[in-house]
Design a protein around this motif. Structure first.
Motif, PDB file in Angstrom:
ATOM      1  N   THR A  50       0.879  18.174  -3.750  1.00 46.78           N
ATOM      2  CA  THR A  50       0.211  18.693  -2.553  1.00 46.78           C
ATOM      3  C   THR A  50       1.122  19.389  -1.558  1.00 46.78           C
ATOM      4  OG1 THR A  50       0.352  16.527  -1.480  1.00 46.78           O
ATOM      5  CG2 THR A  50      -1.685  17.043  -2.695  1.00 46.78           C
ATOM      6  N   LYS A  51       2.426  19.036  -1.519  1.00 45.02           N
ATOM      7  CA  LYS A  51       3.312  19.738  -0.600  1.00 45.02           C
ATOM      8  C   LYS A  51       4.763  19.467  -0.941  1.00 45.02           C
ATOM      9  CE  LYS A  51       4.140  20.769   4.260  1.00 45.02           C
ATOM     10  NZ  LYS A  51       3.734  20.511   5.637  1.00 45.02           N
ATOM     11  N   GLY A  52       5.533  20.530  -0.946  1.00 42.43           N
ATOM     12  CA  GLY A  52       6.974  20.457  -1.139  1.00 42.43           C
ATOM     13  C   GLY A  52       7.589  21.710  -0.550  1.00 42.43           C
ATOM     14  N   ARG A  53       8.909  21.774  -0.543  1.00 44.88           N
ATOM     15  CA  ARG A  53       9.601  22.950   0.002  1.00 44.88           C
ATOM     16  C   ARG A  53      10.440  23.590  -1.094  1.00 44.88           C
ATOM     17  NH1 ARG A  53      11.928  22.782   5.882  1.00 44.88           N
ATOM     18  NH2 ARG A  53       9.682  22.847   6.136  1.00 44.88           N
ATOM     19  N   VAL A  54      10.183  24.863  -1.360  1.00 48.89           N
ATOM     20  CA  VAL A  54      10.924  25.609  -2.368  1.00 48.89           C
ATOM     21  C   VAL A  54      12.292  25.992  -1.815  1.00 48.89           C
ATOM     22  CG1 VAL A  54      11.004  27.759  -3.698  1.00 48.89           C
ATOM     23  CG2 VAL A  54       8.856  26.490  -3.520  1.00 48.89           C
ATOM     24  N   VAL A  55      13.323  25.763  -2.637  1.00 47.71           N
ATOM     25  CA  VAL A  55      14.682  26.210  -2.329  1.00 47.71           C
ATOM     26  C   VAL A  55      15.249  26.892  -3.573  1.00 47.71           C
ATOM     27  CG1 VAL A  55      15.091  24.414  -0.597  1.00 47.71           C
ATOM     28  CG2 VAL A  55      15.748  23.992  -2.958  1.00 47.71           C
ATOM     29  N   VAL A  56      16.289  27.655  -3.405  1.00 48.43           N
ATOM     30  CA  VAL A  56      16.966  28.431  -4.452  1.00 48.43           C
ATOM     31  C   VAL A  56      15.985  29.137  -5.391  1.00 48.43           C
ATOM     32  CG1 VAL A  56      19.155  27.160  -4.345  1.00 48.43           C
ATOM     33  CG2 VAL A  56      17.420  26.420  -5.961  1.00 48.43           C
ATOM     34  N   ALA A  57      15.008  29.816  -4.806  1.00 46.23           N
ATOM     35  CA  ALA A  57      14.002  30.527  -5.597  1.00 46.23           C
ATOM     36  C   ALA A  57      14.640  31.676  -6.377  1.00 46.23           C
ATOM     37  CB  ALA A  57      12.906  31.062  -4.677  1.00 46.23           C
ATOM     38  N   SER A  58      14.387  31.715  -7.663  1.00 46.96           N
ATOM     39  CA  SER A  58      14.814  32.822  -8.512  1.00 46.96           C
ATOM     40  C   SER A  58      13.792  32.982  -9.624  1.00 46.96           C
ATOM     41  CB  SER A  58      16.207  32.564  -9.096  1.00 46.96           C
ATOM     42  OG  SER A  58      16.140  31.625 -10.143  1.00 46.96           O
ATOM     43  N   ASP A  59      13.940  34.021 -10.403  1.00 45.06           N
ATOM     44  CA  ASP A  59      13.016  34.249 -11.510  1.00 45.06           C
ATOM     45  C   ASP A  59      13.264  33.276 -12.664  1.00 45.06           C
ATOM     46  OD1 ASP A  59      10.791  35.792 -12.382  1.00 45.06           O
ATOM     47  OD2 ASP A  59      12.097  36.748 -13.865  1.00 45.06           O
TER      48      ASP A  59
END
Length: 128
Positions: A50-59
Motif C-alpha cells: 500500500t505504500k513505500g518510497r522508491v529510491v535508486v530508480a533505474s530501468d
C-alpha cells in the motif's frame, strides 16, 4: 499512475476475503509492515504494497523502502509511463514524498535472500 487498478485490487481482495476464502491468483492488498513480516509466505503471490518510497530508480531495478527493510523491484515494468516521474525524482538514495507509491507485483526472493517484486506496476498511495 493509475488509481483505477489500485481500487480494483482493493475490491477484488476485499470481496475474496469477505466470502471466507482467497484464491491463490487474487491480489493481496498488504500494509508495508505486514509485508516485511510475512513476505516469505507470499512468494509467488500477486500483492499490492500500500505504500513505500522508491529510491535508486533505474530501468534495471529499484528499491522500495519500507519500515523494516527494502524490497527490490524488478522489471518488466507493467506501465512504462509510470517510470517518468520516478526517473525525474527518485534516482538517488535520499528521496522525498514525490517518490511515495503503492507497488503491485509478484513476490519473489532475490539471490541474496531478500524480498523482491517482479512485473511491477505503480500507483499513487491511498490518501495522496
Amino acid at each position: 499512475m493509475r488509481y483505477t487498478g489500485l481500487l480494483l485490487a482493493l475490491l477484488a481482495t476485499t470481496a475474496g476475503l469477505a466470502s471466507g476464502f482467497a484464491k491463490a491468483s487474487e491480489r493481496v492488498l498488504i500494509d508495508p509492515v505486514e509485508f516485511m513480516v510475512s513476505w516469505p509466505d507470499l512468494i509467488g503471490r500477486d500483492v499490492v504494497i500500500t505504500k513505500g518510497r522508491v529510491v535508486v530508480a533505474s530501468d534495471q531495478f529499484m528499491l522500495l523502502k519500507l519500515p523494516g527493510g527494502n524490497v527490490t523491484l524488478m522489471p518488466p515494468w507493467v506501465d512504462r509511463d509510470d517510470l517518468r516521474p520516478l526517473f525525474q525524482h527518485c534516482t538517488s538514495v535520499l528521496t522525498d514524498a514525490a517518490c511515495d507509491v503503492a507497488a503491485q507485483g509478484t513476490v519473489g526472493k532475490s539471490a541474496s535472500g531478500t524480498p523482491q517484486l517482479t512485473g511491477v506496476d505503480f500507483f499513487k498511495p491511498a490518501g495522496d
